[in-house]
Design a protein around this motif. Structure first.
Motif, short mmCIF file in Angstrom:
data_model
loop_
_atom_site.label_atom_id
_atom_site.label_comp_id
_atom_site.label_asym_id
_atom_site.label_seq_id
_atom_site.Cartn_x
_atom_site.Cartn_y
_atom_site.Cartn_z
N TYR A 161 -14.69 1.55 -23.72
CA TYR A 161 -14.46 0.37 -24.63
C TYR A 161 -13.75 -0.76 -24.08
N SER A 162 -14.01 -2.01 -24.47
CA SER A 162 -13.50 -3.23 -23.99
C SER A 162 -12.19 -3.33 -24.71
N LEU A 163 -12.01 -2.93 -25.90
CA LEU A 163 -10.79 -3.24 -26.59
C LEU A 163 -9.34 -2.93 -26.20
N PRO A 164 -8.24 -3.49 -26.31
CA PRO A 164 -7.06 -3.01 -25.59
C PRO A 164 -6.62 -1.60 -26.27
N VAL A 165 -6.23 -1.01 -25.50
CA VAL A 165 -5.70 0.36 -25.80
C VAL A 165 -4.32 0.58 -25.50
N TYR A 166 -3.57 0.90 -26.73
CA TYR A 166 -2.03 0.99 -26.50
C TYR A 166 -1.44 2.52 -26.66
N ALA A 167 -0.22 2.91 -26.23
CA ALA A 167 0.20 4.24 -26.36
C ALA A 167 0.96 3.99 -27.72
N GLN A 168 1.47 5.22 -28.30
CA GLN A 168 2.29 5.33 -29.60
C GLN A 168 3.75 5.32 -29.30
N HIS A 169 3.81 5.71 -27.95
CA HIS A 169 5.25 5.75 -27.51
C HIS A 169 5.38 5.82 -25.99
N VAL A 170 6.50 5.59 -25.33
CA VAL A 170 6.71 5.53 -24.14
C VAL A 170 7.99 5.95 -23.65
N ASP A 171 8.13 6.81 -22.64
CA ASP A 171 9.68 6.82 -22.36
C ASP A 171 10.29 5.74 -21.06
N TYR A 173 -2.11 10.45 -26.55
CA TYR A 173 -2.13 10.10 -25.21
C TYR A 173 -3.44 10.67 -24.55
N MET A 174 -3.88 11.79 -24.89
CA MET A 174 -5.12 12.19 -24.09
C MET A 174 -6.24 11.46 -24.29
N ASN A 175 -6.25 10.44 -25.34
CA ASN A 175 -7.31 9.58 -25.59
C ASN A 175 -7.31 8.23 -25.00
N ILE A 176 -6.18 8.22 -24.30
CA ILE A 176 -5.97 6.60 -23.91
C ILE A 176 -6.85 6.33 -22.57
N HIS A 177 -7.11 7.25 -21.76
CA HIS A 177 -7.87 7.11 -20.66
C HIS A 177 -9.41 7.05 -21.01
#
Ligand code: G3P
Length: 222
Positions: free
Chosen positions: A55-65, A45-49
């Motif tokens: 970078y221009s690549l799509p960023v995903y989370a590993q989990h969401v509530d 999570y802390m690296n998503i932002h």
């Protein structure tokens, strides 16, 4: 062959944490540019932002509530992911299993803020159930092959074939990924030939001495 979507899950590997997540993102961006493949990254999570800013690549989370914004201490909402720059999230990863009700809530929460859900599954039955919830992607990963170095594409292509059929029957629009032990261009080609849109992978790239070399191999048979 159509261009695949390659989603790199950094998990909680030390090799994918902090500044090292930037090195992998940079390598992925270079290879995406060279090959035309879509390459996304799912960091902690802390690296998503930071990754979504740099970078221009799509960023995903590993989990969401599935929680709505409000008084839910410690929850990670889909809205917060969108504000951090994520384009979607894994849901129900084998290492973060959820109840069916929780999966439905997470997919709905992502849809509400127009983020893509990648619902992970372990066989054709759960793939069909996940596809019925209308996520952007389902990702079939036999748990026994995850992190094994043995590729699902080679060890169990039938489970991919059966899962593609099962998903298509209930939802012709869902895109299908596969994962577990994916490590080479041959693995990606087999997965694509079996009707998937790409792969979800982790250790072969994250733990590599030179992630860019593995990424170039993954797209080498396009
Ligand atoms: O999320 C991808 C994953 O579970 C597969 O891991 O290490 O077998 O590529 P790996």
């Amino acid at each position: 062959m159509p261009k695949p979507f390659i989603l790199i899950n950094l998990k909680t590997y030390s090799e994918g944490a902090g500044q090292r997540s930037h090195a992998i993102a940079e390598a992925a961006e270079i290879v995406a540019h060279e090959s035309g493949a879509a390459i996304g990254i799912a960091p902690a999570y802390m690296n998503i932002h930071p990754l979504s800013v740099h970078y221009s690549l799509p960023v995903y989370a590993q989990h969401v509530d599935g929680s709505a914004p409000g008084a839910h201490t410690g929850a990670v909402t889909a809205e917060a992911l969108r504000m951090a720059g994520a384009q979607g999230s894994l849901v129900n990863h084998s290492e973060r299993r959820l109840t069916l009700a929780d999966i439905e809530a997470s997919v709905a929460a992502l849809r509400d803020v127009r983020l893509a859900a990648v619902v992970c599954t372990n066989n054709e039955q759960t793939t069909a159930a996940a596809a019925a919830l209308g996520p952007a992607y389902v990702a079939i990963e036999p748990p026994e092959l995850i992190g094994s170095g043995v590729s699902v594409s080679k060890a169990n292509p039938d489970i991919i074939r059966r899962s593609v059929d099962a998903a298509r029957k209930v939802n012709p629009d869902v895109q299908i990924l596969t994962g577990a032990g994916i490590q080479s261009g041959e693995c990606v080609k087999i997965a694509m030939d079996l009707g998937t849109s790409g792969v979800l992978l982790a250790s072969s790239v994250v733990k590599a001495k030179a992630p860019i070399a593995v990424l170039r191999d993954l797209v080498s048979l396009l």
